[in-house]
Design an enzyme around this catalytic site. Structure first.
Site, PDB file in Angstrom:
ATOM      1  CB  THR A  73      -0.889   0.047   1.263  1.00 50.62           C
ATOM      2  OG1 THR A  73      -0.044   0.176   2.410  1.00 50.62           O
ATOM      3  CG2 THR A  73      -1.734  -1.213   1.402  1.00 50.62           C
TER       4      THR A  73
ATOM      5  CB  ALA B  52       1.968  -0.402   6.867  1.00 52.39           C
TER       6      ALA B  52
ATOM      7  CB  VAL C 264       8.272  -0.506   8.586  1.00 51.55           C
ATOM      8  CG1 VAL C 264       8.279   1.018   8.640  1.00 51.55           C
ATOM      9  CG2 VAL C 264       7.690  -1.089   9.871  1.00 51.55           C
ATOM     10  CE  LYS C 265       5.751   0.878  -0.553  1.00 57.23           C
ATOM     11  NZ  LYS C 265       4.487   0.869  -1.309  1.00 57.23           N
ATOM     12  CB  VAL C 266      11.550   3.304   5.092  1.00 54.92           C
ATOM     13  CG1 VAL C 266      12.436   4.499   5.390  1.00 54.92           C
ATOM     14  CG2 VAL C 266      11.121   2.606   6.379  1.00 54.92           C
TER      15      VAL C 266
END
Ligand code: G3P
Length: 218
Positions: free
Chosen positions: A27, A60, A86-88
């Site tokens: 997402t 996310a 965790v999307k960074v």
């Protein structure tokens, strides 16, 4: 190759999951906004709803762009559900945060990657996934697939374990080309996945089989 679906639409996620070929979900803030999911509480609940549908990694994305903020948001996201990755974003503080997360066993996806150098940095920082956006490169008349090839070569040269998550995929041939290159994951909306089903000879062949069966069994 793993198939992730790139959407926050629960119906699409369920449909892809029901096909039995879905390995995860990606997402981003734009996809959440497209579904009308706003406010931190609703966004968090939506991530949990996605995790409860799919038995696989769910990316996310953090909103913060400073190191402390990325760490704070990332740890909250990671604690939401064991499936969360965790999307960074690929920025200086993002690289520092990737290192922090990788040292603590928090899985990460480094997003908005448009060059081999960026992908090299993400791998060195210990990202679980790196997301090169091939469609957006194609959109500006650059060669998105060539970038995936470059990253594959570099990661294989040094044995980096970071998985190449080909993102911004526009059509079925992108998926096939990524598979030929050796991308670890392709993430895309449902449509390109369903396009993989299509061949006119399948349709005409099936119509003929059914017609011949009918002739012999009527
Ligand atoms: O989620 C990241 C990426 O897949 C976005 O794709 O279609 O907005 O370029 P797109």
């Amino acid at each position: 190759m793993k198939f992730f679906i790139d959407t926050a639409n629960l119906e699409e996620i369920k449909e892809a999951n029901d096909l039995g070929v879905l390995d995860g979900v990606t997402t981003n803030p734009s996809l959440m906004a497209k579904e009308g999911i706003t406010g931190t509480d609703n966004i968090m609940k939506h991530y949990v709803a996605i995790c409860n549908i799919v038995d696989g990694d769910v990316s996310a994305e953090v909103i913060a762009t400073d190191y402390e903020g990325i760490i704070r948001e990332g740890m909250i996201l990671a604690e939401l559900h064991e499936n969360i990755v965790v999307k960074v974003p690929m920025i200086k503080d993002g690289i520092k945060a990737l290192k922090y997360f990788s040292e603590r066993g928090v899985r990460t996806n480094c997003t908005l990657v448009f060059s081999a150098g960026q992908a090299l940095l993400a791998a060195k920082a210990g990202a679980t996934y790196v997301s090169p956006f091939l469609g957006r490169l194609d959109d500006i008349s650059a060669d998105g697939l060539a970038l995936i090839e470059e990253i594959r070569l570099i990661y294989d040269n040094y044995g980096y374990e970071t998985q190449i998550l080909a993102a911004s995929i526009r059509h079925a041939m992108h998926i096939v080309d990524c598979a030929k290159i050796g991308a670890d994951v392709a993430t895309c909306p449902l449509k390109p996945i369903l396009q993989l089903l299509n061949h006119p000879l399948t349709d005409s062949g099936l119509a003929q089989f059914l017609a011949d069966y009918k002739k012999g069994n009527s």
